[in-house]
Design a protein around this motif. Structure first.
Motif, mmCIF file in Angstrom:
data_model
loop_
_atom_site.group_PDB
_atom_site.id
_atom_site.type_symbol
_atom_site.label_atom_id
_atom_site.label_comp_id
_atom_site.label_asym_id
_atom_site.label_seq_id
_atom_site.Cartn_x
_atom_site.Cartn_y
_atom_site.Cartn_z
ATOM 1 N N ASN A 171 39.006 35.326 44.480
ATOM 2 C CA ASN A 171 39.284 34.143 43.945
ATOM 3 C C ASN A 171 40.076 34.172 42.520
ATOM 4 O O ASN A 171 39.930 33.371 41.797
ATOM 5 C CB ASN A 171 38.075 33.230 44.015
ATOM 6 C CG ASN A 171 38.486 31.743 44.156
ATOM 7 O OD1 ASN A 171 39.638 31.754 44.499
ATOM 8 N ND2 ASN A 171 37.812 30.698 43.993
ATOM 9 N N ASN A 202 45.622 41.161 48.031
ATOM 10 C CA ASN A 202 44.807 40.195 48.818
ATOM 11 C C ASN A 202 43.477 40.181 48.314
ATOM 12 O O ASN A 202 42.839 39.314 48.601
ATOM 13 C CB ASN A 202 45.112 40.443 50.242
ATOM 14 C CG ASN A 202 46.266 39.836 50.774
ATOM 15 O OD1 ASN A 202 46.979 38.890 50.161
ATOM 16 N ND2 ASN A 202 46.796 40.324 51.673
ATOM 17 N N ASN A 208 41.762 36.994 47.561
ATOM 18 C CA ASN A 208 41.050 36.150 48.585
ATOM 19 C C ASN A 208 39.515 36.208 48.386
ATOM 20 O O ASN A 208 38.778 35.480 48.793
ATOM 21 C CB ASN A 208 41.532 36.426 49.975
ATOM 22 C CG ASN A 208 43.033 36.372 50.050
ATOM 23 O OD1 ASN A 208 43.578 35.336 49.319
ATOM 24 N ND2 ASN A 208 43.772 36.872 50.889
#
Ligand code: BMA
Length: 360
Positions: free
Chosen positions: A220, A213, A217
């Protein structure tokens, strides 16, 4: 009616809506989606051959452009090229296996340009103790790295370096090169600080989830396919005990080295279990690391490795490195003059195996 509605949904508002099996990252780049789908198709055609550090060095050479020990022996390069990032996290110029990171970046770009596939492992330092990946002196390392842990910020700094590396992997056109990334491997054993006796199931899964993650996130990064690879295991339950989730993982695999006469049977039974699990999940499936006594057994390639894996639809088998600074008889890949050289050519010519020319 319901079907028509679904088709409309796919078509409306978009010209490039990928169809077919998709990688776990909903934002995967088009090139990553394509690689994932190609590999899923290819695994029904044959089993690709991979070699760790194939372009970096061989038993008797180091950093010679366009050379691989595999090509020296059979005239073609592997289809899968393994790379290792250990010590990137320290900000070093070269890896724990003495390969300059700049050369790894160049090598990954070269592989992509010639139509090969890159996979990356990471034997990184123990964040808590400062020791190596093999430092198993503390059972608190993983706990210390996940959110809330005392070394969490240090781990984030490691990930920043990893992210910068991954974000540098672009083609000349500026698109990201899709990469298989396979961290925290062989965790059904306990020789790395992330191994089964060194952290709980929850801690291991949390480390995976946080890592993926964070890269997706916060950084990117959407050109990675994530590989889950155990060491030996005896049942589906054991294999899946620490599986972090279908939303994180794209490749189901395991590592297994030949340490004795039971090898072929264990390799076959693990391959059988993973191919079934991967088919149920719609994931790529591979023997992510292998290696045997190729300097002692002149028919290891065909009689042990290939015979054991032939019945299964596997994407690839990757053998480990041919260290340039160790005696040739500890190499896991073929090399000129190796006692199993002829047998490797047979393995290469077998219709089941796929090398670089077969996948371009
Ligand atoms: C191990 C050995 C080590 C190497 C490590 C990371 O299996 O080959 O010599 O440093 O992998 O590549």
């Amino acid at each position: 009616m319901k079907n028509l509605f679904l088709i409309l949904l796919v078509c409306i508002g978009s010209t490039v809506h990928a169809v077919g099996p998709l990688p776990s990252d909903p934002k995967a780049t088009p090139e990553t989606v394509k690689l994932y789908q190609n590999m899923l198709k290819l695994q029904y055609k044959g089993m690709m051959f991979g070699h760790q550090d194939a372009f970096a060095y061989g038993t008797s050479w180091y950093a010679e452009e366009g050379r691989s020990d595999v090509k020296d022996v059979c005239g073609d390069h592997p289809a899968i090229f393994g790379w290792e990032l250990g010590h990137l996290e320290l900000g070093d110029k070269y890896s724990l296996d003495s390969v300059f990171f700049d050369n790894i970046i160049k090598g990954i770009k070269d592989v992509h340009r010639i139509g090969g596939i890159n996979t990356v492992s990471w034997h990184f330092r123990n964040v808590l103790t400062g020791g190596s990946s093999w430092d198993i002196s503390s059972k608190k390392t993983v706990a210390s790295m996940i959110p809330g842990g005392e070394k969490h910020q240090e781990y984030v700094q490691y990930l920043e370096k990893l992210a910068a590396f991954m974000l540098s992997l672009k083609t000349e056109k500026g698109t990201f090169i899709p990469i298989h990334f396979r961290p925290f491997h062989e965790h059904t054993g306990s020789w790395f600080w992330w191994g089964k006796d060194l952290c709980t199931v929850d801690e291991y899964k949390t480390l995976w989830r946080f890592t993926v993650n964070y890269l997706r996130n916060e950084k990117n990064i959407h050109h990675l396919l994530y590989g889950y690879s155990t060491d030996r295991f005896a049942s589906d339950e054991e294999y899946l005990e620490r599986y972090p989730g279908d939303d994180l993982i794209d490749l189901i695999g395991f590592d297994l080295y030949d340490r004795g006469p039971e090898y072929a049977a264990t390799l076959g039974s693990c391959a059988k279990m993973v191919t079934k699990i991967a088919a149920e999940k719609g994931k790529i499936v591979a023997v992510t690391e292998a290696g045997g006594p190729i300097s002692k057994n002149p028919e290891w390639w065909t009689k042990t490795l290939l015979d054991a894996l032939r019945p299964y639809k596997l994407s690839y088998v990757l053998v480990w490195r041919n260290a340039f600074n160790q005696p040739p008889n500890v190499a896991f890949g073929p090399y000129k003059g190796c006692p199993s050289e002829k047998d490797f050519v047979k393995f290469y010519n077998d219709p089941k195996t796929l090398f670089l020319k077969d996948i371009r």
